[in-house]
Write a protein that holds these residues in place. Sequence first.
Motif, PDB file in Angstrom:
ATOM      1  N   ALA A  45       8.172   4.438   4.923  1.00  0.00           N
ATOM      2  CA  ALA A  45       6.719   4.689   5.014  1.00  0.00           C
ATOM      3  C   ALA A  45       5.988   3.384   5.275  1.00  0.00           C
ATOM      4  N   ALA A  79       0.818  -1.211   0.000  1.00  0.00           N
ATOM      5  CA  ALA A  79       0.000   0.000   0.000  1.00  0.00           C
ATOM      6  C   ALA A  79       0.858   1.270   0.000  1.00  0.00           C
ATOM      7  N   LEU A 118      17.693  -6.365   6.362  1.00  0.00           N
ATOM      8  CA  LEU A 118      17.752  -5.346   5.328  1.00  0.00           C
ATOM      9  C   LEU A 118      18.443  -4.080   5.837  1.00  0.00           C
ATOM     10  N   VAL A 162      14.804  -7.942  -1.355  1.00  0.00           N
ATOM     11  CA  VAL A 162      16.028  -7.176  -1.125  1.00  0.00           C
ATOM     12  C   VAL A 162      16.583  -7.564   0.244  1.00  0.00           C
ATOM     13  N   LYS A 172      -1.462  -7.862  -0.431  1.00  0.00           N
ATOM     14  CA  LYS A 172      -2.206  -7.730   0.827  1.00  0.00           C
ATOM     15  C   LYS A 172      -3.412  -6.803   0.655  1.00  0.00           C
TER      16      LYS A 172
END
Length: 399
Positions: free
Chosen positions: A364, A13, A168, A135, A43
Amino acid sequence: MSGGKIAIIGAGAAGVFAAARLRRTSPDLEIVLLEAGPRPLAKVAVTGGGRCNLSNTFHGLRSLAEAYPRGARWMERAFRRFGPEETRTWFEEAGVRLLVQEDECIFPASQDAMQIVRTLLREAQGSSWRTGCRVTRLEPVDGGWQVEGEHFDAVLVTTGGLSRPDGLLGGLDLEIVPPVPSLFTFRIDDPVTAMSGTVVRAGVALAGTKFRAEGPLLITDWGMSGPAILKLSSYAARHLAERQYKAELLVRWLPETDEIIRARVREMASVSPQRQVSSTHPKEIPSRLWACLAGRSGIPEGRRWAEVGALGLNRLAATLAADPYPIAGKSRFREEFVTCGGVSLAEIDPATQQARKHPGLFFAGEVLDIDAITGGFNLQAAWTTGWIAAEGIRKTLVP
Ligand SMILES: Cc1cc2nc3c(=O)[nH]c(=O)nc-3n(C[C@H](O)[C@H](O)[C@H](O)COP(=O)(O)OP(=O)(O)OC[C@H]3O[C@@H](n4cnc5c(N)ncnc54)[C@H](O)[C@@H]3O)c2cc1C
């Protein structure tokens, strides 16, 4: 290429919303979305039971902290730039007719989450997509970032919740608030589960804490669920995780003070002394549940009000005001859950969503230490933080 090249890690999203905003404001930027799963927005496609509860009017709240147990102050500030109103306008301008339910939740009028998926993908068109690409490492190099062997001028991390993002983000010296699940139901081994399917408006609390919530409570065959329990699970997510989901739940079956509950019980007893206790129930409590609660208060079936005595009436009032149930564990609420915890907000500049320590690295969505109760608030946080990150990236990269 003028403008620069951006990697968005996680096409959920927040990531796709940020890509859409960047496509609109800065078409010269090259945007690459790297997604671990086989397709973007997987999702979002299943949110709200396939209907996508994409936002909320926020009218039913006393304060934002009621919706966002983590990140309320952050969201308050963020909403001044891109809040629920702007979100509604954004979706409507993108051709999605919206429907506001009586409970203030906002859905697409089509009741189809796939409409939201298609809209977001269309609005982000022009970006490149790499699916099946998890990643594992980010490295700052030459004023930019190295991701999967490629150089980017800026990176936006929107990997969502649950797993610790440390792999990550390893080596970047960012504080991560340990992630624990939020939004779950309570497993309770108690005969009250025989009332499975009963819904009552109730207050719930964890004994010995300040955690409390109210709303519809659903008794299930494994314990308790419904909005009141989900809210409580969200408010007390970390507290319960630390106690391995063992705690005492107190249910207030009538939405009144102890004193009023005592007065109502005395009144019921005095109005119909010859009637059986089980046959005179308050309108808020269905008769089967009432009989069960009378039994929990030590009042045997068939007992008349006149035979109960002051002690019995007090016990009944006490049950109605704070009925204790041992929580034995947690269960899933449908498949919906969110993560409490993530990248600490102390690490992030709220004006841009950029990491304070790392120019060119933005965050975010649920990867941040922001999460909400059910009702469209979690997706709202993804849209809002995605939008602000996109603005932050634009200001950083576009002169
Ligand atoms: C079943 C369910 C129903 C829900 N329903 C609602 C609802 O109706 N309303 C609401 O407000 N909220 C709902 N939520 C919560 C809401 O979906 C999330 O809060 C929201 O999707 C978070 O957005 P995000 O972009 O931060 O993360 P996500 O949407 O989870 O996206 C993160 C993406 O990053 C990818 N990713 C992760 N790690 C990597 C990596 N290392 N490399 C590349 N890609 C990676 C993931 O595969 C994923 O696609 C629901 C949640 C669930 C589980």
